[in-house]
Design a protein around this motif. Structure first.
Motif, PDB file in Angstrom:
ATOM      1  N   THR A   1       7.690   4.804   0.440  1.00 44.84           N
ATOM      2  CA  THR A   1       7.841   3.663   1.332  1.00 44.84           C
ATOM      3  C   THR A   1       8.075   2.390   0.531  1.00 44.84           C
ATOM      4  OG1 THR A   1       5.443   3.401   1.327  1.00 44.84           O
ATOM      5  CG2 THR A   1       6.401   4.658   3.122  1.00 44.84           C
ATOM      6  N   ALA A   2       8.575   1.347   1.211  1.00 44.54           N
ATOM      7  CA  ALA A   2       8.835   0.080   0.530  1.00 44.54           C
ATOM      8  C   ALA A   2       7.545  -0.576   0.051  1.00 44.54           C
ATOM      9  CB  ALA A   2       9.595  -0.868   1.461  1.00 44.54           C
ATOM     10  N   LYS A   3       6.436  -0.354   0.774  1.00 40.65           N
ATOM     11  CA  LYS A   3       5.145  -0.895   0.395  1.00 40.65           C
ATOM     12  C   LYS A   3       4.126   0.228   0.323  1.00 40.65           C
ATOM     13  CE  LYS A   3       5.715  -5.452   2.583  1.00 40.65           C
ATOM     14  NZ  LYS A   3       5.180  -6.365   3.622  1.00 40.65           N
ATOM     15  N   GLY A   4       3.045  -0.010  -0.417  1.00 37.93           N
ATOM     16  CA  GLY A   4       1.982   0.980  -0.492  1.00 37.93           C
ATOM     17  C   GLY A   4       0.978   0.617  -1.557  1.00 37.93           C
ATOM     18  N   VAL A   5      -0.281   0.416  -1.166  1.00 33.22           N
ATOM     19  CA  VAL A   5      -1.323   0.017  -2.120  1.00 33.22           C
ATOM     20  C   VAL A   5      -2.571   0.872  -1.960  1.00 33.22           C
ATOM     21  CG1 VAL A   5      -0.509  -2.340  -2.402  1.00 33.22           C
ATOM     22  CG2 VAL A   5      -2.085  -1.826  -0.540  1.00 33.22           C
ATOM     23  N   ALA A   6      -2.394   2.107  -1.491  1.00 33.66           N
ATOM     24  CA  ALA A   6      -3.545   2.983  -1.270  1.00 33.66           C
ATOM     25  C   ALA A   6      -4.043   3.557  -2.592  1.00 33.66           C
ATOM     26  CB  ALA A   6      -3.169   4.120  -0.315  1.00 33.66           C
ATOM     27  N   GLY A   7      -5.258   3.204  -2.967  1.00 29.40           N
ATOM     28  CA  GLY A   7      -5.870   3.778  -4.164  1.00 29.40           C
ATOM     29  C   GLY A   7      -5.354   3.164  -5.457  1.00 29.40           C
TER      30      GLY A   7
END
Length: 456
Positions: free
Chosen positions: A183-189
């Motif tokens: 995805t264009a964004k993602g900050v999980a973990g």
């Protein structure tokens, strides 16, 4: 142990994937780095599937056998060189472009995909994959990820790490780990993807990558500016970057390199030139950008500024830079290519310092640099059959790294650490940094089987 290892590997691999012929194994046992020790490997494995990679790692873990992951072996730091008794795990046959998605602007690829092949494939969709190492026609994406590779266009478009969104990684014990996203964004973990980029095969084996793509750029226009001193060229680089210009390329060649290119290609460059600066723009109005940059070069002391009028003429102007390493190869039978990166404002100090080191050790050292990044490649030219000269070459290589650190820089901007710079990494990181990195290594590879003796 050797027979047990080969039998165990063969149980889960097709016959063509397992190679034990001594000559073939020897040919796979080193990359392009000099002054690095090379061990005797037990076998080469060339898998085509993730499951085959997992089998190799489970077998190696069970038998406590080291594994050295490899791409095209175009590296310059010894990171892909064999250690005694190891399995050389070549990922070259995992070479499929699995998906190109023009909507999300991503490509999903296996590690053995050659950089140039990927560039051509995405270009058919009006997209580009910007990282472009000088070996882009041979090097693989997996190797680029392992070393955090750069290239000529990094001044505008960035390095490999900025384009790796997600990875599939086979860990030392054979488990498969998926990191990141598409995805264009993602900050999980935690950002485990960035952890593996630049780890040189010491933490896991990359078997798939999700890569960000960009729209294909416009054709670029270039100029060449000649300087009577490295200081003038350095001032020009600082002025260009401080003024807010965003060149698609900003490269520099010192006088030694210019003369080497002249000797090989008869390009007619002035022999009195001490620094040649090449700038290019792929902006909406590249001619206007070149005019502004040309004025900055003249204000910094350039004796001549030659702008191109079209993309074809631009390619002619850039040919001198592309010939740099080939020309320096002809100066002496052997060469060591260093890779130090300093703050842009201290590039001239680095160039002058390298010139002083060349005089001190009585050697020919040419410098070509990604000037917009402050990333210089001093090339030490020497006769490897002359023991004394080879010794001075190695000493000069270390002196250049020491100089880079003293200027607030780093021992490697894009080639990696491998074995060639391992001792210097400890100096750059310091004891706390080294302890943390070794702790990460211990979690992911507790038996120390992945590319042992490299990096840390």
């Amino acid at each position: 142990m050797h027979d047990t290892l080969i039998t165990a590997l063969a149980a889960g691999l097709p016959a063509e994937a397992l190679i034990t012929d001594p000559d073939v194994v020897a040919a796979h046992s080193r990359d392009m780095a000099g002054f690095t020790e090379v061990g005797t490997a037990a076998a080469v494995v060339r898998p085509r599937t993730v499951e085959q990679v997992q089998h190799v790692m489970r077998t190696a873990s069970g038998l406590r056998v080291p594994v050295v992951p490899q791409g095209a072996r175009t590296g310059l730091s010894g990171g892909a060189s064999a250690v005694d008794g190891c399995v050389l795990l070549s990922l070259e046959r995992m070479d499929r472009v699995l998906e190109i998605d023009p909507v999300d602007r991503v490509a999903v690829v296996e590690p053995g995909v050659v950089n140039a092949v990927l560039s051509k494939a995405v270009g058919e969709h009006g997209l580009c994959y910007p990282p472009d190492p000088s070996s882009w026609e041979q090097c693989t994406v997996g190797g680029n990820i392992a070393t955090g590779a750069g290239g000529l266009c990094c001044v505008k478009y960035g390095v490999t790490a900025e384009y790796v969104l997600g990875l599939d990684v086979v860990l030392a014990d054979g488990r498969l780990l998926t990191t990141g996203r598409r995805t264009a964004k993602g900050v999980a973990g935690y950002d485990l993807t960035r952890l593996f980029v630049g780890s040189e095969g010491t933490l896991g084996v990359v078997v798939k990558a999700v890569l960000a793509l960009r729209p294909a750029p416009r054709p670029q226009l270039a100029l060449v500016a000649e300087f009577p001193s490295t200081g003038g060229a350095g001032r020009a680089v600082s002025a260009i970057m401080a003024s807010g210009h965003v060149p698609s390329l900003l490269e520099l060649m010192d006088g030694t390199t210019v003369r080497a290119v002249n000797a090989m290609a008869k390009m007619g460059l002035p022999e009195t030139t001490e620094a040649l600066l090449l700038a290019a723009f792929d902006s909406e109005d590249p001619a206007a950008d070149l005019a502004a940059v040309g004025a900055l070069c003249e204000a910094a002391g350039a004796t001549d500024v030659v702008p191109a009028s079209d993309p074809e003429e631009s390619e002619m102007l850039l040919q001198a830079r592309r010939l740099s390493l080939t020309a320096l190869e002809r100066v002496k039978p052997s060469m060591l290519i260093d890779d130090v990166c300093v703050p842009r404002g201290r590039l001239a100090e680095l160039l002058d310092g390298v010139a002083a080191i060349a005089r001190r050790y009585d050697l020919v050292i040419g410098v070509c640099a990604h000037a917009g990044d402050g990333n210089a490649h001093p090339v030490v030219c020497f006769d490897g059959t002359d023991e004394a000269e080879a010794g001075r070459a190695r000493e000069s290589f270390d002196a250049i790294m020491e100089l880079g650190l003293s200027l607030g820089g780093t021992i490697t901007g894009e080639h990696g650490v491998g074995t060639l710079k391992r001792e210097w990494l400890a100096r750059e990181l310091g004891p706390t940094g080294l302890e943390v990195q070794r702790g990460i290594k211990a979690v992911l590879d507790p038996l120390g089987l992945l590319n042992p003796g490299k990096v840390l």
